[in-house]
Scaffold this active site. Structure first.
Site, PDB file in Angstrom:
ATOM      1  N   GLU A 190       0.841  -1.195   0.000  1.00 51.12           N
ATOM      2  CA  GLU A 190       0.000   0.000   0.000  1.00 51.12           C
ATOM      3  C   GLU A 190       0.877   1.246   0.000  1.00 51.12           C
ATOM      4  O   GLU A 190       2.066   1.176   0.339  1.00 51.12           O
ATOM      5  CB  GLU A 190      -0.871   0.014   1.263  1.00 51.12           C
ATOM      6  CG  GLU A 190      -1.867  -1.118   1.333  1.00 51.12           C
ATOM      7  CD  GLU A 190      -2.842  -1.124   0.162  1.00 51.12           C
ATOM      8  OE1 GLU A 190      -3.533  -0.120  -0.052  1.00 51.12           O
ATOM      9  OE2 GLU A 190      -2.900  -2.133  -0.554  1.00 51.12           O
ATOM     10  N   LYS A 205      -9.849  -6.692   4.685  1.00 56.16           N
ATOM     11  CA  LYS A 205     -10.321  -7.723   3.748  1.00 56.16           C
ATOM     12  C   LYS A 205     -11.138  -8.781   4.480  1.00 56.16           C
ATOM     13  O   LYS A 205     -12.150  -9.261   3.968  1.00 56.16           O
ATOM     14  CB  LYS A 205      -9.123  -8.355   3.040  1.00 56.16           C
ATOM     15  CG  LYS A 205      -8.430  -7.372   2.088  1.00 56.16           C
ATOM     16  CD  LYS A 205      -7.080  -7.893   1.651  1.00 56.16           C
ATOM     17  CE  LYS A 205      -6.393  -6.950   0.679  1.00 56.16           C
ATOM     18  NZ  LYS A 205      -4.970  -7.270   0.479  1.00 56.16           N
TER      19      LYS A 205
HETATM   20  P1  NAP Z   1      -1.393   3.846  -6.760  1.00 56.31           P
HETATM   21  O1  NAP Z   1      -0.453   3.105  -7.616  1.00 56.31           O
HETATM   22  O2  NAP Z   1      -0.860   4.680  -5.664  1.00 56.31           O
HETATM   23  O3  NAP Z   1      -2.302   4.740  -7.720  1.00 56.31           O
HETATM   24  C1  NAP Z   1      -3.225   5.679  -7.242  1.00 56.31           C
HETATM   25  C2  NAP Z   1      -3.680   6.542  -8.394  1.00 56.31           C
HETATM   26  O4  NAP Z   1      -4.722   7.397  -7.944  1.00 56.31           O
HETATM   27  C3  NAP Z   1      -2.591   7.423  -8.989  1.00 56.31           C
HETATM   28  O5  NAP Z   1      -2.745   7.446 -10.373  1.00 56.31           O
HETATM   29  C4  NAP Z   1      -2.858   8.809  -8.388  1.00 56.31           C
HETATM   30  O6  NAP Z   1      -2.551   9.870  -9.263  1.00 56.31           O
HETATM   31  C5  NAP Z   1      -4.373   8.762  -8.216  1.00 56.31           C
HETATM   32  N1  NAP Z   1      -4.825   9.542  -7.071  1.00 56.31           N
HETATM   33  C6  NAP Z   1      -4.591   9.277  -5.766  1.00 56.31           C
HETATM   34  N2  NAP Z   1      -5.196  10.213  -4.988  1.00 56.31           N
HETATM   35  C7  NAP Z   1      -5.788  11.070  -5.836  1.00 56.31           C
HETATM   36  C8  NAP Z   1      -6.550  12.249  -5.642  1.00 56.31           C
HETATM   37  N3  NAP Z   1      -6.818  12.728  -4.436  1.00 56.31           N
HETATM   38  N4  NAP Z   1      -7.023  12.886  -6.736  1.00 56.31           N
HETATM   39  C9  NAP Z   1      -6.757  12.425  -7.976  1.00 56.31           C
HETATM   40  N5  NAP Z   1      -6.038  11.297  -8.227  1.00 56.31           N
HETATM   41  C10 NAP Z   1      -5.561  10.649  -7.155  1.00 56.31           C
HETATM   42  O7  NAP Z   1      -2.449   2.839  -6.077  1.00 56.31           O
HETATM   43  P2  NAP Z   1      -2.818   1.365  -6.535  1.00 56.31           P
HETATM   44  O8  NAP Z   1      -1.799   0.416  -6.007  1.00 56.31           O
HETATM   45  O9  NAP Z   1      -3.146   1.355  -7.973  1.00 56.31           O
HETATM   46  O10 NAP Z   1      -4.124   1.093  -5.655  1.00 56.31           O
HETATM   47  C11 NAP Z   1      -5.343   1.683  -5.992  1.00 56.31           C
HETATM   48  C12 NAP Z   1      -6.456   1.070  -5.130  1.00 56.31           C
HETATM   49  O11 NAP Z   1      -6.534  -0.322  -5.382  1.00 56.31           O
HETATM   50  C13 NAP Z   1      -6.236   1.202  -3.629  1.00 56.31           C
HETATM   51  O12 NAP Z   1      -7.497   1.342  -3.006  1.00 56.31           O
HETATM   52  C14 NAP Z   1      -5.619  -0.133  -3.250  1.00 56.31           C
HETATM   53  O13 NAP Z   1      -5.833  -0.481  -1.902  1.00 56.31           O
HETATM   54  C15 NAP Z   1      -6.370  -1.053  -4.165  1.00 56.31           C
HETATM   55  N6  NAP Z   1      -5.700  -2.308  -4.490  1.00 56.31           N
HETATM   56  C16 NAP Z   1      -4.399  -2.294  -4.923  1.00 56.31           C
HETATM   57  C17 NAP Z   1      -3.792  -3.474  -5.272  1.00 56.31           C
HETATM   58  C18 NAP Z   1      -2.356  -3.516  -5.742  1.00 56.31           C
HETATM   59  O14 NAP Z   1      -1.853  -4.614  -5.991  1.00 56.31           O
HETATM   60  N7  NAP Z   1      -1.690  -2.398  -5.893  1.00 56.31           N
HETATM   61  C19 NAP Z   1      -4.509  -4.679  -5.194  1.00 56.31           C
HETATM   62  C20 NAP Z   1      -5.846  -4.662  -4.752  1.00 56.31           C
HETATM   63  C21 NAP Z   1      -6.431  -3.459  -4.422  1.00 56.31           C
HETATM   64  P3  NAP Z   1      -1.035  10.175  -9.748  1.00 56.31           P
HETATM   65  O15 NAP Z   1      -0.646   8.980 -10.570  1.00 56.31           O
HETATM   66  O16 NAP Z   1      -1.120  11.390 -10.571  1.00 56.31           O
HETATM   67  O17 NAP Z   1      -0.233  10.306  -8.501  1.00 56.31           O
HETATM   68  N1  HSE Z   2      -1.144  -4.186  -0.324  1.00 59.04           N
HETATM   69  C1  HSE Z   2      -2.054  -5.214  -0.668  1.00 59.04           C
HETATM   70  C2  HSE Z   2      -1.384  -6.565  -0.495  1.00 59.04           C
HETATM   71  C3  HSE Z   2      -2.484  -5.042  -2.095  1.00 59.04           C
HETATM   72  O1  HSE Z   2      -0.161  -6.592  -0.318  1.00 59.04           O
HETATM   73  O2  HSE Z   2      -2.072  -7.579  -0.481  1.00 59.04           O
HETATM   74  C4  HSE Z   2      -3.634  -5.936  -2.462  1.00 59.04           C
HETATM   75  O3  HSE Z   2      -4.786  -5.599  -1.758  1.00 59.04           O
END
Ligand code: NAP
Ligand code: HSE
Length: 432
Positions: A190, A205
């Site tokens: 995260e 979760k």
């Molecule tokens: P991330 O890589 O940090 O991407 C977040 C995106 O949202 C970036 O493009 C950012 O813009 C944009 N953003 C964040 N805050 C914003 C705001 N206030 N206004 C406008 N744009 C904003 O996050 P991620 O890993 O993709 O995760 C996204 C979501 O999916 C989270 O809720 C996470 O818990 C969930 N999730 C993630 C995974 C994983 O494997 N990563 C798996 C399951 C669920 P910029 O690019 O311009 O900074």
């Molecule tokens: N940070 C989370 C993980 C991303 O490691 O499982 C998926 O929800």
């Protein structure tokens, strides 16, 4: 064949995967839903930043209204994270009759009921498959695939980052900080990895999964959670020596009308199927009264695996649009929540102690355990470098959490006990 337009909130790890899947699988998606799917606007923080995926710069915006006020946008996909401001955006989208797909467990664990109610009131879908266990379709399996059964236990490895860290520490002897950095680089962790390593991400979760699996409103506060930061090399080593593997385990169990939900580092027999789930992979064991044991396994994090779940939810929304049944698929909880108290939670426990190396120590410790009706299944005793101390590791038979906590308290008061070094739940024979 008019295209369905999507507004994407976020173009990070998951958002980039969503764009790629919509582009690369367009033929299959069109075949499923009968029309093209098109990303019309993308909300980001920094519109000039380098991206993992190439998009037309005119799609990017920093103004949420460009998504919310666009009448052509039918579905909002939220993959930006955050809780309060994101809740506002999604309530706004639902009020404007836009369907919502989200990967955001932080939000769903805290405001899920409110958002689901808003979705129903507005005749909209709100789907959140990607919020639990990334690419594994576990929520649909609980709600649809096992709809006819009564689920009694869900036990899972639902955080990829901590599983990656524990795997590398125990199999390759790597240091905690180095592995965490690698998990961040790979996009598993995260934005604030404290929520991974402290067990909060997994607790969110488990709250979502238990709510659906037990058909009860389980709140985040109902999940007792503990992270992996205090696990030591010795714990992993002695665990292994006794035939166990350490995992950050989410446990949700129902007995009669009562449930317990927890997230904690736990030792599993190394022969248990969950013990061989390694790296960023997740797995969830589900026990149903009729079906018996089932296990769901797959990548729990990462760009394309998570985006698969997001885009599958999008397909579900568009199919419902075609049938005119949006907003009708979520079922309200059937049962009032009743949580077990500590006397009703039973488990085996691993305990590591430093004791004064003198005659009668072991019998003093055993008497204390037997006074509370708890016996030992496994015992190890080793001298320590400091000559006057020795190390004792025991695994108990089943005990109630209440009795075990009393034992820990009384052990602290024993003169012969120098230190309680660690204590973990021991879960699961191979069949449970
Ligand atoms: P991330 O890589 O940090 O991407 C977040 C995106 O949202 C970036 O493009 C950012 O813009 C944009 N953003 C964040 N805050 C914003 C705001 N206030 N206004 C406008 N744009 C904003 O996050 P991620 O890993 O993709 O995760 C996204 C979501 O999916 C989270 O809720 C996470 O818990 C969930 N999730 C993630 C995974 C994983 O494997 N990563 C798996 C399951 C669920 P910029 O690019 O311009 O900074
Ligand atoms: N940070 C989370 C993980 C991303 O490691 O499982 C998926 O929800």
């Amino acid at each position: 064949m008019q295209a369905i337009s999507v507004g994407l909130l976020g173009l990070g790890t998951v958002g980039s995967g969503v764009v790629q899947i919509i582009e690369n699988h367009q033929d299959k998606l069109m075949h499923q839903v009968g029309c093209p799917l098109k990303v019309k606007k993308i909300l980001v923080k920094d519109p000039v930043k380098e991206r993992a995926v190439k998009v037309d710069p005119s799609l990017l915006t920093v103004n949420p209204a460009d998504v919310m006020e666009d009448p052509e946008i039918d579905v909002v996909i939220e993959v930006m994270g955050g809780i309060e401001h994101t809740r506002e955006h999604l309530l706004d989208a639902l009020k404007k009759k836009k369907h919502v797909v989200t990967a955001n467990k932080d939000l769903m664990a805290v405001h899920g009921s409110e958002l689901l109610t808003a979705a129903q009131e507005n005749g909209c879908d709100l789907f959140f498959e990607a919020s639990v266990a990334g690419g594994i379709p576990i929520l649909r399996s609980l709600v649809d695939g096992l709809a006819s059964d009564r689920i009694t236990k869900m036990m899972g490895i639902v955080n990829g980052t901590t599983n990656f860290i524990l795997t590398k520490m125990s199999q390759e002897g790597l240091a905690y900080e180095d592995v965490l950095k690698e998990a961040q680089r790979l996009g598993y962790a995260e934005a604030n990895p404290a929520s991974d390593v402290d067990g909060v991400d997994a607790a969110r979760k488990m709250a979502i999964m238990a709510s659906l699996g037990f058909s009860m409103k389980i709140d985040l506060e109902d999940v007792k959670s503990k992270g992996i930061t205090s696990i030591t090399e010795e714990d992993l080593k002695y665990g292994k020596q006794l035939g166990y593997t350490m995992k950050l385990l989410g446990i949700a169990e129902r007995e009669g009308d009562k449930v317990e939900i927890s997230v904690e580092p736990a030792l599993l027999p190394s022969s248990h199927p969950l013990a061989s789930v390694n790296n960023e992979y997740n797995a969830v064991y589900v026990y149903g009264e009729a079906v018996g044991e089932t296990m769901f396994y797959g990548p729990g994090a990462g760009s394309l695996p998570t985006a698969t779940a997001v885009v599958s939810d999008l397909v579900g929304v568009v199919k419902n649009m075609r049938l005119g049944v949006n907003g009708r698929s979520s079922v309200s909880p059937q049962y009032e929540k009743q949580l077990k108290d500590d006397g009703e939670i039973h488990s085996k426990y691993f305990l590591r102690l430093h004791v004064h190396d003198e005659v009668g120590v072991f019998s003093e410790i055993t008497s204390l355990f037997s006074k509370h009706g708890v016996s030992f299944e496994k015992i190890l005793q080793m001298p320590l470098k400091a000559k006057e101390l020795s190390e004792i590791v025991v695994v108990t038979h089943q005990a109630s959490l209440k009795d075990y906590q009393t034992i820990l308290m009384e052990l602290r008061d024993l003169r012969v006990v120098k230190d309680i070094k660690s204590s973990y739940r021991v879960e699961g024979s191979v069949s449970a």
